[in-house]
Design an enzyme around this catalytic site. Structure first.
Site, PDB file in Angstrom:
ATOM      1  N   HIS A  79       0.950  -1.493  -0.123  1.00  0.00           N
ATOM      2  CA  HIS A  79       0.147  -0.189  -0.541  1.00  0.00           C
ATOM      3  C   HIS A  79       1.303   1.007  -0.233  1.00  0.00           C
ATOM      4  CE1 HIS A  79      -2.368  -3.081   1.673  1.00  0.00           C
ATOM      5  NE2 HIS A  79      -3.589  -2.654   1.271  1.00  0.00           N
ATOM      6  N   HIS A 113      -1.924  -0.867   7.514  1.00  0.00           N
ATOM      7  CA  HIS A 113      -1.583  -1.144   5.045  1.00  0.00           C
ATOM      8  C   HIS A 113      -0.621  -0.415   5.146  1.00  0.00           C
ATOM      9  CE1 HIS A 113      -4.731   1.472   5.413  1.00  0.00           C
ATOM     10  NE2 HIS A 113      -4.745   2.386   4.465  1.00  0.00           N
ATOM     11  N   LEU A 120      -8.492  -2.440  10.768  1.00  0.00           N
ATOM     12  CA  LEU A 120      -8.325  -0.634  11.012  1.00  0.00           C
ATOM     13  C   LEU A 120      -8.904  -0.705  12.497  1.00  0.00           C
ATOM     14  CD1 LEU A 120      -8.603   0.251   8.066  1.00  0.00           C
ATOM     15  CD2 LEU A 120      -6.732   0.274   8.869  1.00  0.00           C
ATOM     16  N   ASP A 142      -9.184   6.869   7.393  1.00  0.00           N
ATOM     17  CA  ASP A 142     -10.423   7.285   6.716  1.00  0.00           C
ATOM     18  C   ASP A 142     -11.154   6.093   7.153  1.00  0.00           C
ATOM     19  OD1 ASP A 142     -11.657   9.744   5.676  1.00  0.00           O
ATOM     20  OD2 ASP A 142      -9.414   8.880   4.459  1.00  0.00           O
ATOM     21  N   ASN A 195      -7.725  11.542   3.910  1.00  0.00           N
ATOM     22  CA  ASN A 195      -6.761  11.922   2.223  1.00  0.00           C
ATOM     23  C   ASN A 195      -8.632  11.890   1.339  1.00  0.00           C
ATOM     24  OD1 ASN A 195      -7.673   9.223   2.063  1.00  0.00           O
ATOM     25  ND2 ASN A 195      -5.551   9.169   2.488  1.00  0.00           N
ATOM     26  N   HIS A 241      -4.202   3.483  -3.266  1.00  0.00           N
ATOM     27  CA  HIS A 241      -4.138   3.217  -2.044  1.00  0.00           C
ATOM     28  C   HIS A 241      -3.280   1.755  -2.156  1.00  0.00           C
ATOM     29  CE1 HIS A 241      -5.797   1.569   1.662  1.00  0.00           C
ATOM     30  NE2 HIS A 241      -6.263   0.888   1.295  1.00  0.00           N
ATOM     31  N   ARG A 278     -18.394 -16.839  39.410  1.00  0.00           N
ATOM     32  CA  ARG A 278     -17.768 -14.988  38.843  1.00  0.00           C
ATOM     33  C   ARG A 278     -17.685 -14.657  40.165  1.00  0.00           C
ATOM     34  NH1 ARG A 278     -23.725 -12.515  38.664  1.00  0.00           N
ATOM     35  NH2 ARG A 278     -25.098 -13.662  39.573  1.00  0.00           N
ATOM     36  N   GLU A 314     -17.442  -3.050  24.759  1.00  0.00           N
ATOM     37  CA  GLU A 314     -16.839  -4.293  24.759  1.00  0.00           C
ATOM     38  C   GLU A 314     -15.509  -4.637  23.960  1.00  0.00           C
ATOM     39  OE1 GLU A 314     -20.722  -5.201  25.607  1.00  0.00           O
ATOM     40  OE2 GLU A 314     -19.589  -4.552  23.874  1.00  0.00           O
ATOM     41  N   PHE A 328     -21.027 -11.479  24.948  1.00  0.00           N
ATOM     42  CA  PHE A 328     -19.907 -10.625  24.198  1.00  0.00           C
ATOM     43  C   PHE A 328     -18.377 -10.553  24.026  1.00  0.00           C
ATOM     44  CE2 PHE A 328     -23.363  -7.812  27.181  1.00  0.00           C
ATOM     45  CZ  PHE A 328     -24.283  -8.670  25.931  1.00  0.00           C
ATOM     46  N   HIS A 378     -21.196 -15.191  32.932  1.00  0.00           N
ATOM     47  CA  HIS A 378     -22.700 -16.072  32.549  1.00  0.00           C
ATOM     48  C   HIS A 378     -22.314 -16.896  31.261  1.00  0.00           C
ATOM     49  CE1 HIS A 378     -23.731 -12.444  34.976  1.00  0.00           C
ATOM     50  NE2 HIS A 378     -25.179 -12.931  35.081  1.00  0.00           N
ATOM     51  N   ASP A 406     -32.509 -15.189  31.043  1.00  0.00           N
ATOM     52  CA  ASP A 406     -31.874 -13.918  30.256  1.00  0.00           C
ATOM     53  C   ASP A 406     -32.080 -14.280  28.698  1.00  0.00           C
ATOM     54  OD1 ASP A 406     -31.973 -11.470  31.666  1.00  0.00           O
ATOM     55  OD2 ASP A 406     -29.405 -12.098  31.296  1.00  0.00           O
ATOM     56  N   HIS A 408     -28.307 -14.260  25.544  1.00  0.00           N
ATOM     57  CA  HIS A 408     -27.211 -14.118  25.978  1.00  0.00           C
ATOM     58  C   HIS A 408     -26.487 -15.236  26.727  1.00  0.00           C
ATOM     59  CE1 HIS A 408     -28.597 -10.496  25.999  1.00  0.00           C
ATOM     60  NE2 HIS A 408     -27.835 -10.438  27.161  1.00  0.00           N
TER      61      HIS A 408
END
Length: 682
Positions: free
Chosen positions: A29, A69, A120, A156, A186, A260, A354, A408, A434, A458, A466, A470
Site C-alpha cells: 500500500h 496497511h 482498522l 479514514d 485523504n 491505495h 464469577r 467491549e 459478548f 454468564h 435471559d 445471552h
C-alpha cells in the site's frame, strides 16, 4: 540547503523507500506512506522522544500506526532513524517470509513496532490503552519517571470502524491529554471517494466526545509542527485532521484509489522520481539525507541517559518501577495464592465461579499493586471490582478500576494497549456471549503473545432466564479455536484461584476466564500445593477398580460428572472423572502425562453445556458427548439443564448403555443421545 528543502528531501526518503519496497514485493500500500511522509518526518525528527539504541526505554513516546496497511511508513522511519535491526536489507525484503517487515506491522518482529495493527481502528484503542497506562504509571511513580506521549496515525477507514468511537469516547471521558491522534484525511478508500459511504464531520464528532480537534494542511511542515505543539498544551486528547493527498508525488495516480493498495508500476515510479527530483536508485538514501535522519535518532540518547540517572536516584520507588516494567512477578504472589487455597479447603464455599473470581481477585489485587481492572458496564455481574480497586477517573489516575462503558471491543483493545505499555497487569470483564464484540482484539492479543486478561461471566444456559441471546453455546469452541489463547473454565473456587494464578504467570499468551452465574459446590475439597489447573486437565476422582468409564468435563458440568460417577459406581461400573479447566495447557503437557490423564477406559464421555467441537481430542471420534447442539431458551437454569438433558442421570444412562452394549461407531457414536429436544417456541 534551505530548511524546507531539507524537510522535503527527508520526507521523500520515506516516499521512495516505500514505493520501491512495494514495487519489489509486487504487493503493498504505497498511498499512505507517500501521503503521510511529511507528518512522519516532522514527528520523528522534531518531537518524538525515543532512542533507537534502547528501544524499550520505558519513558519513550509511543507511536502506533493504526492504519497498519501503510506499514512501509513505519519501517522507513525505523530504518532512517537508526534502529539496528531495521536494515536496508529488511526494507528490500518487505512482505517476504521470515523478514521483519511484514505486510502489516507485527509486534515483536522488530524494535520500534509498539503493537500489531492492520484490522482498522484497533490501533486507536491500543493508543488509548497506552495513554491511560502512562497516566496511571505517572500517578503512581511521578513525573520524573513517567512523562511521555502516545501518537497514533489513523486513516479514514479507522474512523469508520465502530471501535474508533468506542475508544475516542473513552479517551475523552478520561481526558487523556497525552494522546495525539493524526488523521490521514485523504478522502480516498479502496472503492473510491470516502463520500461513497461516509459524510461524517469527523472533527465535530471527536469534539463532541470531549477532544480538542482541528484541521491542518498535512503537507505543510510548519503547520504540522504547530499542531503538535498545540496538542502538547491541551488538557484534552487531540485529533489533528491532516489534509493529505494519497500517493503524494505519483504523477498520474496521486489522489486516486489506484494508489491505495497496489504497486505504482515502473513508469509511475519513474515519473515520481522526476516530479520530486529524486535521482537515486531504489533503496539508496544519500548521506546528506540519511545523516539528519540519523542525527534525529541520536537525539534521544541524552534525555534517556538523564532519565536513567533519575531512576537510579529514585531508591525503592525506582526498584519497584523497574520490577513492574520488566514484568517480574511480586515475590509474595504465589505464597498468597497458596494460603488462600488452604483457606478454601477448609471453607469449601458453594458460590458461582464469577464470585469465586472476585474472591481470588481480592487476594490477587491485595498482593499485586500493578493490577488494573475494569468492566464493560457489568461490574456487579462480572464481579471484577475488589476493595483495592477504586474507580479511576481524570481526577484520580492513580486508582485501579476502569469503567469502560458498553464498549467491549475498545475495552479489549485498550487492555492490549495497557499491557503493551508495560508496568500494569490489566483485566476487564463482560458477558461471555459478548466475546462476539471483543474477539478481534482478543485474537490480536494472541497473535502478539501478550498477557491480556479477559473475564467472561454468564458462561452457558446456566445463566437462565435471559435466554438464548445471552446464553453462549458456540463461544467456547470459538475461543478455543484461537491459537495461543488460554481459555480457562474452572469448576469451583479452588480451580478458579488456580486458573487466575496460571493466567497471571502466562506472559506469552492472553487468558480468558469463563465463569458461571449459578452457584457451584466445591469439587476440590483438599489442599494440594501444586496448581493442578495449570496442567489443563487432571484426574479429579479415580475409579474403584479398573476404570470402564472416564467422564471429562469443565466448569459447571464437573459436578454433574461427579454425580454420574457415583451412580455408575453404585451400579458396578468403575468410573473416573477428569476435570478439564484449560484445553490449551493440557496440550502443552508431555505425552506421558496426557496419556495418563486420558486413560484406557473403553467408554469415554465428555459433558459440557456447549458444542462438542474440540472434545474429540479427549474422547475420540467415537466418544460420547452430552451438551448442546443448538441455541438455549428462556427459563430458570435448573429447568434448562433438565430440558436439554445435561444431567447426571443422562450421563450415567449413556455410559451404562455403552458399557453393556459396546461403543457404536461412526455417526451413531458421535450423536448426542435423545436428550436434547428442539428449542421450544410458543
Amino acid at each position: 540547503m534551505a530548511s524546507r528543502e531539507q524537510h522535503d528531501r527527508m520526507a521523500n526518503a520515506i516516499r521512495f523507500l516505500s514505493m520501491d519496497a512495494i514495487e519489489k514485493a509486487n504487493s503493498g500500500h504505497p498511498g499512505l506512506p507517500m501521503g503521510c511522509a511529511d507528518i512522519a518526518t516532522v514527528l520523528f525528527t522534531k518531537y518524538m522522544k525515543f532512542d533507537p539504541t534502547n528501544p524499550k526505554w520505558p519513558d519513550r513516546d509511543r507511536f502506533v500506526l493504526s492504519a497498519g496497511h501503510g506499514s512501509m511508513l513505519l519501517y522507513s522511519c525505523l530504518y532512517l532513524t537508526g534502529y539496528e535491526d531495521m536494515t536496508i536489507e529488511q526494507i528490500e525484503r518487505f512482505r517476504q517470509l521470515g523478514s521483519k517487515t511484514a505486510g502489516h506491522p507485527e509486534y515483536g518482529f522488530a524494535s520500534g513496532i509498539e503493537t500489531t495493527t492492520g484490522p482498522l481502528g484497533q490501533g486507536i484503542a491500543n493508543g488509548v490503552g497506552m495513554a491511560l497506562a502512562e497516566r496511571v504509571m505517572n500517578a503512581q511513580f511521578g513525573d520524573d519517571l513517567v512523562d511521555h506521549h502516545t501518537y497514533v496515525l489513523c486513516g479514514d477507514g479507522c474512523l469508520m470502524e465502530g471501535i474508533s468511537q468506542e475508544a475516542i469516547a473513552l479517551a475523552g471521558r478520561l481526558k487523556l491529554n497525552r494522546l495525539i491522534l493524526f488523521w490521514d484525511n485523504n478522502n480516498i478508500s479502496i472503492d473510491g471517494p470516502v463520500s461513497l459511504a461516509d459524510i461524517t464531520d469527523q472533527v465535530e464528532r471527536v469534539k463532541a466526545s470531549g477532544w480538542n480537534a482541528f484541521h491542518i494542511d498535512g503537507h505543510d511542515p510548519d503547520a504540522i509542527a504547530k499542531a503538535i505543539e498545540t496538542a502538547h498544551k491541551s488538557d484534552k486528547p487531540t485529533l489533528i485532521a491532516a489534509k493529505t493527498t494519497i500517493g503524494f508525488g505519483a504523477p498520474t495516480k496521486a489522489g486516486t484509489k489506484a494508489v491505495h493498495g497496489s504497486p505504482l508500476g515502473k513508469e509511475e515510479i519513474a515519473g515520481a522520481r522526476k516530479a520530486l527530483n529524486w535521482e537515486w536508485p531504489p533503496f539508496v538514501v544519500p548521506e546528506e539525507i540519511l545523516k539528519p535522519w540519523r542525527e534525529a535518532g541520536a537525539r534521544g540518547s541524552a534525555p534517556r541517559a538523564e532519565w536513567e540517572k533519575r531512576l537510579a536516584a529514585a531508591g525503592e520507588r525506582g526498584k519497584e518501577f523497574s520490577r513492574r516494567m520488566a514484568g517480574e512477578m511480586h515475590a509474595g504472589f504465589d505464597e498468597a495464592i497458596a494460603a488462600y487455597k488452604q483457606k478454601l479447603a477448609v471453607d469449601r464455599p458453594k458460590v458461582a465461579t464469577r464470585k469465586s473470581s472476585e474472591m481470588a481477585l481480592e487476594v490477587i489485587n491485595g498482593t499485586l499493586p500493578e493490577t488494573i481492572g475494569g468492566s464493560a458496564d457489568l461490574t456487579p455481574s462480572n464481579n471484577t471490582k475488589t476493595s483495592q480497586t477504586l474507580e479511576l477517573s481524570a481526577e484520580n489516575y492513580g486508582n485501579r478500576y476502569v469503567h469502560y462503558g458498553i464498549r467491549e471491543h475498545a475495552m479489549a483493545a485498550a487492555i492490549n494497549g495497557i499491557t503493551l505499555h508495560g508496568g500494569l497487569i490489566a483485566y476487564g470483564g463482560t458477558f461471555f456471549c459478548f466475546t462476539d464484540y471483543a474477539r478481534p482484539a482478543m485474537r490480536l492479543a494472541s497473535l502478539m503473545g501478550i498477557r491480556s486478561l479477559f473475564v467472561m461471566t454468564h458462561d452457558s444456559i446456566g445463566l437462565g432466564e435471559d435466554g438464548p441471546t445471552h446464553q453462549p453455546v458456540e463461544h467456547l469452541a470459538a475461543m478455543r479455536a484461537i491459537p495461543n489463547h488460554l481459555v480457562f473454565r474452572p469448576a469451583d473456587a479452588m480451580e478458579t484461584a488456580e486458573c487466575w494464578q496460571a493466567a497471571i504467570h502466562s506472559t506469552k499468551a492472553p487468558s480468558t476466564l469463563v465463569l458461571t452465574r449459578q452457584n457451584l459446590r466445591a469439587v476440590r475439597t483438599d489442599y494440594v500445593a501444586e496448581n493442578l489447573s495449570a496442567k489443563g486437565a487432571y484426574e479429579l476422582a479415580g475409579a474403584d477398580g479398573e476404570a470402564k468409564i472416564t467422564i471429562f468435563a469443565s466448569g459447571s458440568e464437573v459436578e454433574i460428572a461427579l454425580d454420574a460417577r457415583d451412580m455408575l459406581q453404585k451400579d458396578g461400573m468403575p468410573t473416573r472423572v477428569v476435570s478439564v479447566p484449560c484445553f490449551e495447557l493440557f496440550e502443552q503437557q508431555d505425552k506421558a502425562y496426557r496419556e495418563k490423564v486420558l486413560g484406557t477406559a473403553p467408554v469415554k464421555i465428555a459433558v459440557e453445556a456447549a458444542l462438542r467441537m474440540g472434545w474429540d481430542r479427549f474422547v475420540g471420534s467415537d466418544g460420547a458427548f452430552v451438551g448442546m447442539t443448538g441455541f438455549g431458551a428462556s427459563a430458570p437454569a435448573e429447568e434448562l439443564y433438565k430440558y436439554f438433558g445435561i444431567t447426571a442421570e443422562a450421563v450415567a444412562k449413556l455410559a451404562g448403555e455403552r458399557v453393556r452394549n459396546g461403543v457404536p461407531k461412526g455417526e451413531d457414536a458421535r450423536a448426542i443421545p435423545d436428550n436434547e429436544p428442539a428449542r421450544p417456541h410458543p
